[in-house]
Motif scaffolding. Structure first.
Motif, PDB file in Angstrom:
ATOM      1  N   VAL A  22      25.696  36.607  32.715  1.00  0.00           N
ATOM      2  CA  VAL A  22      24.642  37.235  33.512  1.00  0.00           C
ATOM      3  C   VAL A  22      23.304  36.581  33.176  1.00  0.00           C
ATOM      4  N   GLY A  23      22.635  36.020  34.174  1.00  0.00           N
ATOM      5  CA  GLY A  23      21.329  35.416  33.960  1.00  0.00           C
ATOM      6  C   GLY A  23      21.358  34.035  33.352  1.00  0.00           C
ATOM      7  N   GLY A  24      22.534  33.496  33.070  1.00  0.00           N
ATOM      8  CA  GLY A  24      22.634  32.162  32.479  1.00  0.00           C
ATOM      9  C   GLY A  24      22.855  32.196  30.979  1.00  0.00           C
ATOM     10  N   ALA A  25      23.095  31.020  30.419  1.00  0.00           N
ATOM     11  CA  ALA A  25      23.478  30.912  29.012  1.00  0.00           C
ATOM     12  C   ALA A  25      22.383  31.405  28.060  1.00  0.00           C
ATOM     13  N   ALA A  26      21.143  31.021  28.309  1.00  0.00           N
ATOM     14  CA  ALA A  26      20.061  31.421  27.405  1.00  0.00           C
ATOM     15  C   ALA A  26      19.876  32.938  27.398  1.00  0.00           C
ATOM     16  N   THR A  27      19.943  33.549  28.579  1.00  0.00           N
ATOM     17  CA  THR A  27      19.812  35.009  28.669  1.00  0.00           C
ATOM     18  C   THR A  27      20.941  35.703  27.925  1.00  0.00           C
ATOM     19  N   MET A  28      22.168  35.171  28.063  1.00  0.00           N
ATOM     20  CA  MET A  28      23.302  35.781  27.382  1.00  0.00           C
ATOM     21  C   MET A  28      23.206  35.620  25.875  1.00  0.00           C
ATOM     22  N   ALA A  29      22.756  34.466  25.406  1.00  0.00           N
ATOM     23  CA  ALA A  29      22.601  34.268  23.962  1.00  0.00           C
ATOM     24  C   ALA A  29      21.619  35.288  23.391  1.00  0.00           C
ATOM     25  N   HIS A  30      20.499  35.475  24.096  1.00  0.00           N
ATOM     26  CA  HIS A  30      19.500  36.446  23.641  1.00  0.00           C
ATOM     27  C   HIS A  30      20.057  37.864  23.685  1.00  0.00           C
ATOM     28  N   ASP A  67      28.055  30.096  21.230  1.00  0.00           N
ATOM     29  CA  ASP A  67      28.590  29.273  22.328  1.00  0.00           C
ATOM     30  C   ASP A  67      27.574  29.183  23.466  1.00  0.00           C
ATOM     31  N   TYR A  68      26.965  30.299  23.817  1.00  0.00           N
ATOM     32  CA  TYR A  68      25.968  30.288  24.883  1.00  0.00           C
ATOM     33  C   TYR A  68      24.744  29.459  24.471  1.00  0.00           C
ATOM     34  N   ARG A  69      24.359  29.549  23.199  1.00  0.00           N
ATOM     35  CA  ARG A  69      23.199  28.795  22.725  1.00  0.00           C
ATOM     36  C   ARG A  69      23.447  27.282  22.849  1.00  0.00           C
TER      37      ARG A  69
END
Length: 277
Positions: A169-177, A269-271
């Motif tokens: 949801v919202g892309g990889a950076a958003t998911m990592a956060h 992984d998302y980061r």
């Protein structure tokens, strides 16, 4: 309408209910029987501890012959609050709960969402909305998340299906956060969290979001949500069955330690994905 003003308005609703009930010569138990709730619930409505649902307000009007007064007042109060109509009552109950147990099959529960994740969710559901409307939704969502930082916060136990971790949801950076935030809330002991892995297979509530709420001196309530709809359930037999389903899910989930490890691994992984794009 500010929270204090809204509460004062609900207290007016309760005071009017009490006055008109007594004028009609009904006890709380007698009126409750006519509108299909307990007498204790009528008392809680009169004290503005709980808010009636729309169908109850309509039955009160019919029983007290108040010509739609309580329905009109209910609609005004709900319209002037920051949540969708079907969720408004559940949001009020969250603040009163002593314990909340939640199962999320697809998305991060609202109480745990970051601003970026919530914004992505709202934009997905409202692709043609104005920025002002999205900001209004975000304010309501972020106001709710403060509940978990209050000194009097409820015990909060969440089971996330592994799918929640895997849908970006919202892309990889958003998911990592977002996953970092969940890990931090777990580390601060604001939430007890487990993950139900894909390997668990079928379970009693597949695809069904549920929130069980316990209270100090009133019966427990379950909130379930679908597409642009939600239901509050407090019939004791049904609540007991849903509690049993939740317990089965919790038993099939990974331990808290294993769940935290999986969340941290998914965040990493998302980061890596975000840094490579």
């Amino acid at each position: 309408m500010a929270n204090g003003s809204r509460q004062a308005a609900w207290e007016f609703f309760g005071a009017e209910l009490k006055r008109r009930r007594e004028d009609a010569g009904f006890t709380q138990v007698e009126l409750g029987a006519r509108v299909f709730v307990s007498g204790g619930y009528i008392g809680q409505f009169e004290q503005a501890i709980r808010k009636p649902q729309l169908d109850v307000a309509q039955r009160i009007d019919a029983s007290l012959r108040t010509d739609g007064f309580f329905e009109r007042l209910w609609r005004k109060l709900i319209k002037d609050q920051p949540y969708t109509e079907y969720f408004a009552h559940a949001a009020e109950l969250e603040r009163l709960a002593t314990e909340i147990c939640e199962y999320a099959p697809a998305v991060v529960p609202g109480l745990l969402q970051t601003r970026e994740y919530a914004r992505a969710m709202f934009l997905a559901g409202n692709p043609f909305a104005t920025d002002e409307y999205i900001e209004e939704l975000l304010k309501g969502r972020m106001d709710r998340t403060r509940l978990l930082r209050d000194a009097t916060r409820p015990v909060y136990w969440v089971v996330l299906h592994e799918a929640v971790l895997r849908v970006a949801v919202g892309g990889a950076a958003t998911m990592a956060h977002q996953l970092d935030h969940i890990a931090a809330m777990t580390g601060e002991r604001k939430v007890l969290l487990q993950v139900l892995p894909f390997s668990a297979g079928a379970h009693p509530a597949m695809g069904k979001q549920m929130k069980l709420m316990e209270f100090e001196d009133t019966p427990p309530t379950v909130y379930t949500e679908g597409v642009f709809s939600g239901s509050l359930l407090d019939e004791p037999t049904l609540v007991k069955r849903i509690r049993a389903s939740y317990d089965h899910i919790r038993a099939a989930a990974l331990s808290a330690e294993q769940s935290l490890s999986l969340i941290k691994s998914a965040a990493e992984d998302y980061r890596r994905c975000a840094s490579s794009t």
